[in-house]
Scaffold this motif. Structure first.
Motif, PDB file in Angstrom:
ATOM      1  N   GLU A 199      10.667  -5.365   2.864  1.00  0.00           N
ATOM      2  CA  GLU A 199      11.951  -4.950   2.303  1.00  0.00           C
ATOM      3  C   GLU A 199      11.863  -4.776   0.793  1.00  0.00           C
ATOM      4  N   LEU A 200      10.979  -3.875   0.350  1.00  0.00           N
ATOM      5  CA  LEU A 200      10.839  -3.678  -1.087  1.00  0.00           C
ATOM      6  C   LEU A 200      10.529  -2.224  -1.419  1.00  0.00           C
ATOM      7  N   VAL A 201      10.622  -1.924  -2.691  1.00  0.00           N
ATOM      8  CA  VAL A 201      10.273  -0.607  -3.237  1.00  0.00           C
ATOM      9  C   VAL A 201       8.952  -0.779  -3.972  1.00  0.00           C
ATOM     10  N   TYR A 202       8.033   0.172  -3.765  1.00  0.00           N
ATOM     11  CA  TYR A 202       6.709   0.051  -4.360  1.00  0.00           C
ATOM     12  C   TYR A 202       6.275   1.380  -4.964  1.00  0.00           C
ATOM     13  N   GLN A 203       5.249   1.333  -5.787  1.00  0.00           N
ATOM     14  CA  GLN A 203       4.702   2.525  -6.432  1.00  0.00           C
ATOM     15  C   GLN A 203       3.184   2.478  -6.313  1.00  0.00           C
ATOM     16  N   THR A 204       2.604   3.587  -5.867  1.00  0.00           N
ATOM     17  CA  THR A 204       1.151   3.697  -5.820  1.00  0.00           C
ATOM     18  C   THR A 204       0.726   4.718  -6.865  1.00  0.00           C
ATOM     19  N   PRO A 205      -0.407   4.511  -7.505  1.00  0.00           N
ATOM     20  CA  PRO A 205      -0.837   5.447  -8.551  1.00  0.00           C
ATOM     21  C   PRO A 205      -1.243   6.792  -7.957  1.00  0.00           C
ATOM     22  N   GLY A 206      -1.010   7.844  -8.717  1.00  0.00           N
ATOM     23  CA  GLY A 206      -1.372   9.185  -8.282  1.00  0.00           C
ATOM     24  C   GLY A 206      -2.617   9.674  -8.983  1.00  0.00           C
ATOM     25  N   LYS A 207      -3.369  10.517  -8.289  1.00  0.00           N
ATOM     26  CA  LYS A 207      -4.597  11.033  -8.878  1.00  0.00           C
ATOM     27  C   LYS A 207      -4.316  12.265  -9.729  1.00  0.00           C
ATOM     28  N   ASP A 208      -3.427  13.130  -9.265  1.00  0.00           N
ATOM     29  CA  ASP A 208      -3.186  14.395  -9.944  1.00  0.00           C
ATOM     30  C   ASP A 208      -2.048  14.346 -10.954  1.00  0.00           C
TER      31      ASP A 208
ATOM     32  N   GLY B   3       0.996  11.643 -13.119  1.00  0.00           N
ATOM     33  CA  GLY B   3       1.132  10.306 -13.679  1.00  0.00           C
ATOM     34  C   GLY B   3       1.825   9.263 -12.824  1.00  0.00           C
ATOM     35  N   ILE B   4       2.925   9.597 -12.202  1.00  0.00           N
ATOM     36  CA  ILE B   4       3.730   8.579 -11.537  1.00  0.00           C
ATOM     37  C   ILE B   4       3.113   8.109 -10.223  1.00  0.00           C
ATOM     38  N   GLY B   5       2.618   9.013  -9.422  1.00  0.00           N
ATOM     39  CA  GLY B   5       2.090   8.628  -8.125  1.00  0.00           C
ATOM     40  C   GLY B   5       3.171   8.741  -7.082  1.00  0.00           C
ATOM     41  N   TYR B   6       3.201   7.794  -6.178  1.00  0.00           N
ATOM     42  CA  TYR B   6       4.157   7.810  -5.076  1.00  0.00           C
ATOM     43  C   TYR B   6       5.036   6.581  -5.159  1.00  0.00           C
ATOM     44  N   ILE B   7       6.343   6.781  -5.046  1.00  0.00           N
ATOM     45  CA  ILE B   7       7.293   5.681  -5.016  1.00  0.00           C
ATOM     46  C   ILE B   7       7.903   5.674  -3.630  1.00  0.00           C
ATOM     47  N   GLY B   8       7.850   4.534  -2.961  1.00  0.00           N
ATOM     48  CA  GLY B   8       8.364   4.448  -1.603  1.00  0.00           C
ATOM     49  C   GLY B   8       9.106   3.155  -1.358  1.00  0.00           C
ATOM     50  N   GLN B   9       9.749   3.104  -0.208  1.00  0.00           N
ATOM     51  CA  GLN B   9      10.487   1.917   0.201  1.00  0.00           C
ATOM     52  C   GLN B   9      10.048   1.573   1.613  1.00  0.00           C
ATOM     53  N   THR B  10       9.868   0.303   1.888  1.00  0.00           N
ATOM     54  CA  THR B  10       9.431  -0.105   3.215  1.00  0.00           C
ATOM     55  C   THR B  10      10.134  -1.373   3.663  1.00  0.00           C
ATOM     56  N   GLY B  11      10.328  -1.484   4.953  1.00  0.00           N
ATOM     57  CA  GLY B  11      10.860  -2.702   5.542  1.00  0.00           C
ATOM     58  C   GLY B  11       9.739  -3.555   6.099  1.00  0.00           C
ATOM     59  N   ARG B  12       8.553  -2.959   6.238  1.00  0.00           N
ATOM     60  CA  ARG B  12       7.394  -3.687   6.750  1.00  0.00           C
ATOM     61  C   ARG B  12       6.733  -4.460   5.617  1.00  0.00           C
ATOM     62  N   LEU B  13       5.724  -5.252   5.973  1.00  0.00           N
ATOM     63  CA  LEU B  13       4.962  -5.944   4.939  1.00  0.00           C
ATOM     64  C   LEU B  13       4.244  -4.912   4.081  1.00  0.00           C
ATOM     65  N   LEU B  14       4.119  -5.189   2.808  1.00  0.00           N
ATOM     66  CA  LEU B  14       3.493  -4.246   1.890  1.00  0.00           C
ATOM     67  C   LEU B  14       2.044  -3.969   2.292  1.00  0.00           C
ATOM     68  N   THR B  15       1.301  -4.976   2.721  1.00  0.00           N
ATOM     69  CA  THR B  15      -0.090  -4.749   3.119  1.00  0.00           C
ATOM     70  C   THR B  15      -0.174  -3.826   4.322  1.00  0.00           C
ATOM     71  N   THR B  16       0.733  -3.961   5.269  1.00  0.00           N
ATOM     72  CA  THR B  16       0.744  -3.098   6.448  1.00  0.00           C
ATOM     73  C   THR B  16       1.019  -1.658   6.043  1.00  0.00           C
ATOM     74  N   ARG B  17       1.965  -1.461   5.160  1.00  0.00           N
ATOM     75  CA  ARG B  17       2.329  -0.108   4.720  1.00  0.00           C
ATOM     76  C   ARG B  17       1.189   0.539   3.943  1.00  0.00           C
ATOM     77  N   LEU B  18       0.568  -0.191   3.019  1.00  0.00           N
ATOM     78  CA  LEU B  18      -0.512   0.373   2.214  1.00  0.00           C
ATOM     79  C   LEU B  18      -1.747   0.653   3.060  1.00  0.00           C
ATOM     80  N   ASP B  19      -2.029  -0.192   4.055  1.00  0.00           N
ATOM     81  CA  ASP B  19      -3.151   0.077   4.959  1.00  0.00           C
ATOM     82  C   ASP B  19      -2.915   1.373   5.727  1.00  0.00           C
ATOM     83  N   GLY B  20      -1.689   1.585   6.163  1.00  0.00           N
ATOM     84  CA  GLY B  20      -1.356   2.828   6.861  1.00  0.00           C
ATOM     85  C   GLY B  20      -1.523   4.043   5.959  1.00  0.00           C
TER      86      GLY B  20
END
Length: 79
Positions: A34-43, A45-62
């Motif tokens: 249940e959080l909002v997260y940001q992953t770095p982008g290669k192309d 600056g900001i990357g990807y900003i997302g929201q998930t109800g699952r565990l953060l590790t589960t979402r990032l692994d996916g």
């Protein structure tokens, strides 16, 4: 209210302190849901900003699996 000499008959069960203060419940960030997260982008600056109800590790692994399996095909809407 006691400070001002006013007697009260009831106290609320749900207080801001009860909602916000969790002294012994330290949870690692990767094990939270249940959080909002940001992953770095290669192309860009900001990357990807997302929201998930699952565990953060589960979402990032996916997301990592999706990137590893991604091919360079372009998908278009036909209609």
């Amino acid at each position: 209210m006691k400070k001002y000499g006013v007697a009260t008959a009831m106290r609320p069960y749900t207080t801001l302190r009860r909602l916000l203060v969790h002294r012994n419940e330290k949870v690692e960030l990767a094990e939270q849901g249940e959080l909002v997260y940001q992953t770095p982008g290669k192309d860009y600056g900001i990357g990807y900003i997302g929201q998930t109800g699952r565990l953060l590790t589960t979402r990032l692994d996916g997301q990592r699996k999706d990137v590893d399996n991604m091919n360079n095909e372009e998908y278009t809407r036909s209609g």
